[in-house]
Write a protein that holds these residues in place. Structure first.
Motif, mmCIF file in Angstrom:
data_model
loop_
_atom_site.group_PDB
_atom_site.id
_atom_site.type_symbol
_atom_site.label_atom_id
_atom_site.label_comp_id
_atom_site.label_asym_id
_atom_site.label_seq_id
_atom_site.Cartn_x
_atom_site.Cartn_y
_atom_site.Cartn_z
ATOM 1 N N TRP A 120 -25.726 101.119 12.172
ATOM 2 C CA TRP A 120 -26.888 100.459 12.565
ATOM 3 C C TRP A 120 -26.630 99.298 13.419
ATOM 4 C CZ3 TRP A 120 -28.594 95.497 12.073
ATOM 5 C CH2 TRP A 120 -29.866 95.196 12.361
ATOM 6 N N ALA A 140 -25.916 101.185 16.786
ATOM 7 C CA ALA A 140 -27.299 101.712 17.451
ATOM 8 C C ALA A 140 -28.141 100.589 17.706
ATOM 9 C CB ALA A 140 -27.743 102.380 16.436
ATOM 10 N N ILE A 166 -30.421 102.463 20.421
ATOM 11 C CA ILE A 166 -30.435 104.140 20.243
ATOM 12 C C ILE A 166 -30.684 104.246 18.711
ATOM 13 C CG2 ILE A 166 -28.897 104.778 21.975
ATOM 14 C CD1 ILE A 166 -26.564 104.765 20.150
ATOM 15 N N VAL A 213 -30.117 105.479 14.812
ATOM 16 C CA VAL A 213 -28.967 105.573 14.063
ATOM 17 C C VAL A 213 -28.488 107.049 13.804
ATOM 18 C CG1 VAL A 213 -27.976 105.069 11.580
ATOM 19 C CG2 VAL A 213 -29.101 103.535 13.048
ATOM 20 N N SER A 221 -28.813 109.316 15.820
ATOM 21 C CA SER A 221 -28.262 109.988 16.916
ATOM 22 C C SER A 221 -26.786 109.919 17.080
ATOM 23 C CB SER A 221 -28.616 109.479 18.133
ATOM 24 O OG SER A 221 -28.159 108.005 18.382
ATOM 25 N N LEU A 222 -26.206 108.728 16.262
ATOM 26 C CA LEU A 222 -24.891 108.721 16.205
ATOM 27 C C LEU A 222 -24.266 109.500 14.945
ATOM 28 C CD1 LEU A 222 -24.576 104.717 16.066
ATOM 29 C CD2 LEU A 222 -23.751 106.200 17.895
ATOM 30 N N ILE A 271 -20.722 108.259 21.530
ATOM 31 C CA ILE A 271 -21.863 107.448 21.617
ATOM 32 C C ILE A 271 -22.916 108.190 22.717
ATOM 33 C CG2 ILE A 271 -23.179 105.480 22.154
ATOM 34 C CD1 ILE A 271 -20.995 103.813 20.860
#
Length: 395
Positions: free
Chosen positions: A62, A65, A70, A72, A74-75, A95
């Motif tokens: 969190w 991101a 971006i 979360v 996506s991570l 990332i």
């Protein structure tokens, strides 16, 4: 950027997760059925690159991101084997990084090697670009045609028909990069939303028609028979700055059967650093490739970028369609260049295109001075030309 499909993922979800237009993701994955993704399937996300990051004290997905603005998830998507609740200091994670910067710098000596390097970067970041090799130069360099867009209206741009006009390739490539950035980041160019252009227009771009000639001008004669012959044609001089021809001493923009005999009668009768139209039309592989491309694509309009003069030639023997005048007047308005309908010069690609296809064709002469134009003019030329690129898509 490549990702692996998880259970429940959809292309629509990826579009929202990464804030990339859905159509660009679909077109980046032409072999994928958007309605039937398979777990583990690789999907290309355009407009992104991946960077590596080492976990530091107090890091969470969190926090990372939020700092990078971006999502979360996506991570989680890029790090499927990482447990976000058990991050370890020093642990490496991937990332996603949205590309918001140019990878093409046109303001440099722009030879074939620079072009190839930039094309490879663009193909990696923007996989919705379609690339086709339409032929090869005399020395075997690929002549690449790029296609961008879904539209039925095919608009063609080309550059570097002449070796010492290589700056035209640099201008085209830098604008192409800006257009791709605007598409993937949902941005405008000069106040124009370019997203609709992607649906309405298919761009066909041959950025460098004469790669052998460009390299000769910028890098000098190559080793071997082609270099030796070029030196002979150039009367032994190693200064190739005035060289307009291909490596065999044929002017590619005098190669087309549109009053070719008129040009042949008043131009050099043997290979030369400029103006020799060949012993007959369409003898050179570069000229042939461009002629065949026009026949295959049936361009709605064609723009050939040259230097110099800040003028735009647009007529041929009265065969140009009436709308060509409307288009060229808009080109003149947005660039400050002067439209010129007729000139006592023939056998060029524009002349032949208008003669054969009766569609609008334009020879756009960028900048002013003596070829090759100095890079000190690049930024000014680029700003003048942006409006022409845009107008060619909306007119």
């Amino acid at each position: 950027m490549d990702i692996n499909v998880r259970s429940g993922d959809t292309i629509w979800y990826y579009s929202n997760l990464f804030n990339v237009p859905l159509k660009l993701i679909i077109d980046s994955n032409p072999q994928v059925n958007p309605s039937a993704l398979a777990i583990g399937q690789i999907i290309k996300i355009p407009g992104y690159q991946v960077s590596s990051y080492k976990i530091q004290a107090n890091d969470t997905f969190w926090k990372i991101a939020t700092e990078r603005r971006i999502a979360v998830d996506s991570l989680a998507l890029l790090n499927p084997t990482v447990n976000p609740r058990r991050l370890q200091i020093g642990q490496s994670i991937r990332i996603p990084v949205k590309v918001t910067y140019r990878v093409v710098d046109g303001n440099q000596a722009y030879d074939y090697q620079v072009l190839t390097g930039h094309l490879n970067k663009l193909f990696e970041i923007y996989p919705f670009i379609r690339n086709e090799t339409i032929g090869q130069s005399v020395m075997g360099k690929n002549l690449d045609e790029l296609q961008i867009g879904r539209g039925s209206k095919i608009v063609h741009w080309n550059g570097s028909f002449h070796g010492n006009e290589w700056i035209t390739t640099a201008v085209i490539m830098q604008f192409l990069n800006d257009y791709l950035l605007a598409l993937t980041n949902k941005e405008s160019i000069r106040g124009l939303d370019v997203g609709p252009f992607y649906d309405q227009v298919t761009l066909s771009i041959v950025p460098m028609v004469d790669p052998d000639g460009v390299n000769l001008v910028l890098n000098g004669p190559p080793e071997g028979e082609f270099g030796q012959e070029a030196l002979r044609i150039n009367q032994g001089s190693t200064d190739f700055s005035g060289w307009k021809a291909n490596i065999r001493g044929v002017d590619l923009n005098n190669q087309y059967p549109a009053k070719w005999d008129v040009e042949a009668a008043r131009k050099p009768k043997e290979p030369a650093f400029r103006d020799f139209p060949g012993y007959q039309p369409l003898t050179e592989p570069e000229a042939i490739a461009m002629a065949e491309l026009a026949g295959e694509r049936l361009f709605e309009k064609m723009l050939a970028f040259h230097t110099q003069g800040e003028v735009i030639y647009w007529g041929y023997e009265g065969l140009e369609p009436p709308r060509a005048m409307t288009i060229v007047n808009e080109f003149g308005r947005v660039s400050g260049y002067e439209p010129i309908r007729y000139v006592d010069s023939y056998a060029g690609y524009k002349d032949w295109f208008v003669k054969v296809y009766r569609q609008p064709g334009f020879t756009v002469e960028l900048g002013e001075g003596v070829n090759p134009l100095p890079l000190s003019q690049f930024d000014e030329i680029y700003q003048e030309t942006i409006g022409i690129f845009l107008a060619s898509m909306y007119m």
